[in-house]
Design a protein around this motif. Structure first.
Motif, PDB file in Angstrom:
ATOM      1  N   TRP A 199      42.932  38.927  40.546  1.00 58.56           N
ATOM      2  CA  TRP A 199      41.728  39.320  41.279  1.00 58.56           C
ATOM      3  C   TRP A 199      40.496  39.063  40.412  1.00 58.56           C
ATOM      4  N   ILE A 200      39.416  38.621  41.052  1.00 51.58           N
ATOM      5  CA  ILE A 200      38.131  38.438  40.375  1.00 51.58           C
ATOM      6  C   ILE A 200      37.064  39.167  41.186  1.00 51.58           C
ATOM      7  N   ARG A 201      36.199  39.911  40.498  1.00 52.43           N
ATOM      8  CA  ARG A 201      35.143  40.639  41.185  1.00 52.43           C
ATOM      9  C   ARG A 201      33.987  39.701  41.508  1.00 52.43           C
ATOM     10  N   LYS A 202      33.670  39.582  42.788  1.00 56.77           N
ATOM     11  CA  LYS A 202      32.568  38.741  43.253  1.00 56.77           C
ATOM     12  C   LYS A 202      31.659  39.576  44.145  1.00 56.77           C
ATOM     13  N   ASN A 203      30.394  39.614  43.799  1.00 59.50           N
ATOM     14  CA  ASN A 203      29.412  40.410  44.554  1.00 59.50           C
ATOM     15  C   ASN A 203      29.857  41.873  44.688  1.00 59.50           C
ATOM     16  N   ALA A 256      38.180  39.971  44.796  1.00 62.96           N
ATOM     17  CA  ALA A 256      38.715  38.957  45.708  1.00 62.96           C
ATOM     18  C   ALA A 256      39.899  38.272  45.039  1.00 62.96           C
ATOM     19  N   ALA A 257      40.919  37.932  45.838  1.00 64.56           N
ATOM     20  CA  ALA A 257      42.100  37.264  45.294  1.00 64.56           C
ATOM     21  C   ALA A 257      41.717  35.903  44.730  1.00 64.56           C
ATOM     22  N   ALA A 258      42.374  35.521  43.635  1.00 63.97           N
ATOM     23  CA  ALA A 258      42.056  34.255  42.979  1.00 63.97           C
ATOM     24  C   ALA A 258      43.327  33.703  42.343  1.00 63.97           C
ATOM     25  N   SER A 259      43.185  32.530  41.707  1.00 64.48           N
ATOM     26  CA  SER A 259      44.323  31.923  41.015  1.00 64.48           C
ATOM     27  C   SER A 259      44.204  32.188  39.514  1.00 64.48           C
ATOM     28  N   TRP A 260      45.307  31.946  38.800  1.00 65.68           N
ATOM     29  CA  TRP A 260      45.285  32.104  37.353  1.00 65.68           C
ATOM     30  C   TRP A 260      44.238  31.180  36.724  1.00 65.68           C
TER      31      TRP A 260
END
Length: 668
Positions: free
Chosen positions: A277-281, A285-289
């Motif tokens: 997960w990466i924090r956006k705004n 949000a789910a993300a890739s390695w």
């Protein structure tokens, strides 16, 4: 040492041994239900009958009969065989034929011994006796019609746990085992009666109808719910851990484990982090390695990178993090996430030096700032043994309900500067005096004063070191051996204002102090650390990786991998190894074997299972002072870590056993 003859074989037995123990020394198997090596002798199941000469011409209970000079013992005569068949027939008179639906099936002493020593049929034709079920709390399921009145559970509660919660009502065929007014068993070791019960009367409520023992893969591991390092067996099926049981280790946990160690297991499948997960705004949000590693690399932190280790981390993960930071020319490492700060230059000063087994031999004990029942239930069991052996116990800190008595001296650390005369007299007169410094005192910086007090009271003698520090975190001693500590504690890392903060399962950090840092959480549960993180990298829990752990007495132990981590989660060291590539640095290992070998080369003690040698205590500062009211760090025994907080069983225990809440049914 008396000489006895067992089935024609003559042997010497220790003075005071029983006939049953003599038979076992001769290699003979003696069936038993009520007898247990760690409990007092009851002699009420009569299954251990043997023939003894000289003596009355009838079988005798070997568990309660002392072995004497010249005895001739027969374990295989026709009289013994017939007697055991008769006893088994009586035991099974009222026992229901529940084996197909009984959770004890497949590991039941009654089943096994009925097959080996029982008859093929019963002659009893009267009505069977039934017993109403008893409520023993959220952990223990009861089917009391199966009970054979061996009283193991009663003796465990009284003698080992020190809580008189289970007892017997009525007499003869009306006898029933129950808790006081059918209330729940509320002590921290209550579920050990499940292991002790030789029939299916007491079984595990959360594990009910989950699996049969032959379906499970059994893996040897180490408990991480506290700093005792209890030896456990992880039973799994497929990718799920279904239960945890204790392993026998007389030096550490004997054959007991705490309820939290046993039942936090269902938290391993709940609230799990199984993707990146990466924090956006402001939102995760789910993300890739690759996206996560790119985002970390883009910060271009240089030397401004720090790592904070959580309480349940294995040594290999901490060493991998240390190598990564070292490659980035950073030494910002810390494992004491709550901000504690004490001198770590001499580990003997922060170790449980007398060992758990050794504390049983102490004859005067001063406990400073430790709620031992919650911080280390298995040490509490040892303290009860010490008191039974005649030890006097004095405590400094807020009062709590001890199971070993003891005298509370006050809540403020200033008591250490002016101990009552009867306390100093008792400590100085003792052959093996001991001091135990707990979490509440460590947080107040009391270790230097405790060291000075140890010198004043003569706690260290030629063959005895009674100075003990009782840590709360399974990762603490391993982290200190690896140098995972700043001289100024977490405050030094906060002051350094790192651009990147690696949080390795650290859920007790105040992340508000790192508002300007990129917070990367490498962990396994969506707990406090994940809530504060900017990037989440899903990692493995303690059952999902092999690792080295060091308990609070400096005992190095190895755990094996039981199951695979869920989803995209990976073992922690592989995440740190991949992060090293993303940051374009070399860490010197590509496999777990290479990582462990490099760690052992740097800290050889981590490669040898057993007690590490930290040397002698440092010279004490005689002018050291300590003051301030002690506050115990554990407020809720059942919810001390991310796995326990995710566990429905632990949440129910907390609500019902600690806070007195009624269990809400679905309709409510």
């Amino acid at each position: 040492m008396p000489k006895v003859t067992v089935d024609g074989v003559e042997l010497e037995v220790p003075a005071g041994a029983t006939v049953l123990q003599a038979c076992e020394l001769a290699g003979k198997e003696i069936p038993r239900f009520c007898y247990h090596e760690r409990l007092s002798i009851a002699g009420n199941c009569r299954m251990c009958l043997v023939e003894v000469k000289p003596g009355p011409p009838k079988p005798q209970a070997s568990c309660a009969l002392p072995a004497g000079e010249g005895q001739e013992i027969r374990t295989d005569s026709e009289m013994v065989k017939k007697a055991r068949e008769g006893v088994m027939e009586f035991l099974l008179i009222n026992h229901p034929l529940d084996c197909p639906i009984c959770d004890q099936g497949g590991e039941c002493d009654l089943q096994d011994q009925a097959m080996a020593y029982g008859r093929g049929a019963t002659r009893y034709e009267e009505n069977k006796r039934a017993v109403t079920e008893k409520y023993m709390g959220p952990l223990i399921k009861t089917v009391m019609t199966r009970c054979i009145h061996c009283t193991r559970c009663v003796r465990f509660s009284e003698e080992v746990a020190g809580v008189d919660e289970i007892g017997a009502l009525y007499r003869g065929e009306n006898m029933q085992i129950t808790t006081y007014l059918e209330h729940a068993a509320k002590h921290e070791m209550s579920a050990n009666v499940i292991d002790l019960c030789p029939v299916g009367a007491l079984t595990s409520r959360p594990y009910a109808f989950e699996a049969r023992p032959w379906e499970l893969k059994k893996t040897l591991s180490v408990d991480v719910s506290d700093a005792c390092g209890s030896n456990i067996r992880v039973d799994s099926r497929g990718r799920e851990v279904l239960r945890i049981l204790p392993r026998v280790n007389d030096d550490v946990n004997e054959e007991w484990i705490s309820d939290k160690a046993r039942y936090q297991v269902d938290g391993l499948t709940r609230r799990r982090l199984d993707r990146v997960w990466i924090r956006k705004n402001g939102k995760l949000a789910a993300a890739s390695w690759d996206e996560a590693f790119d985002a970390i690399a883009k910060v271009n932190a240089g030397e401004s990178i720090a790592a904070v280790a959580g309480d349940q981390l294995d040594c290999e993960t901490m060493y991998a993090a240390k190598k990564l930071l070292s490659a980035k020319s950073s030494s910002l490492l810390e494992g004491r996430q709550t901000g504690m700060d004490y001198d770590t230059s001499n580990l003997a000063a922060v170790n449980f030096n007398s060992t758990f087994a050794g504390i049983e031999l102490a004859d005067a004990i001063l406990i400073v700032g430790s709620h031992v029942r919650w911080e280390a239930p298995l040490v509490n069991v040892r303290l009860r043994k010490a008191v039974k052996n005649g030890a006097r116990v004095f405590l400094v800190g807020p009062e709590w309900e001890t199971t070993f008595g003891g005298e509370f001296l006050g809540e403020d650390l200033s008591v250490l500067g002016d101990l009552p005369s009867h306390v100093t007299d008792a400590m100085k007169a003792a052959e093996r005096p001991a001091i135990i410094v707990g979490g509440g005192a460590i947080a107040k910086g009391a270790i230097p004063r405790a060291l000075a007090l140890a010198e004043e009271l003569g706690v260290v003698k030629e063959d005895w070191n009674g100075f003990n520090v009782l840590h709360l975190a399974a990762a603490r001693m391993g982290g200190l051996m690896l140098g995972f500590a700043q001289k100024g504690g977490l405050a030094d890392i906060v002051a350094a204002k790192p651009k990147v903060l690696l949080s390795l399962g650290a859920d007790d950090v105040d992340y508000g102090q790192f508002a300007d840092s990129l917070k990367v959480y490498v962990g396994h549960h969506g707990d406090n650390g994940a809530h504060a993180a900017d990037i989440i990298l899903p990692a493995a829990a303690y059952t999902e990786k092999a690792g080295t752990y060091v308990n609070t007495e400096g005992r190095v132990q190895f755990a094996e991998k039981a199951v695979f981590a869920p989803g995209d989660a990976r073992e922690d060291w592989t995440i740190l190894r991949a992060l090293a590539d993303a940051l374009d640095v070399e860490v010197g290992f590509d496999t777990f074997e290479e990582l462990r070998a490099a760690m052992i080369a740097e800290v050889p003690a981590l490669g040898v299972e057993g007690l590490a040698d930290y040397g002698a205590l440092p010279a004490a500062d005689k002018d050291a002072k300590a003051s301030g009211a002690i506050a115990y760090p554990i407020k809720d025994f059942y919810l001390t870590n991310a796995i326990a907080r995710a566990s429905a069983t632990m949440q129910r225990c907390s609500a019902e056993l600690l806070h007195g809440e009624d269990l809400a049914e679905a309709a409510e």
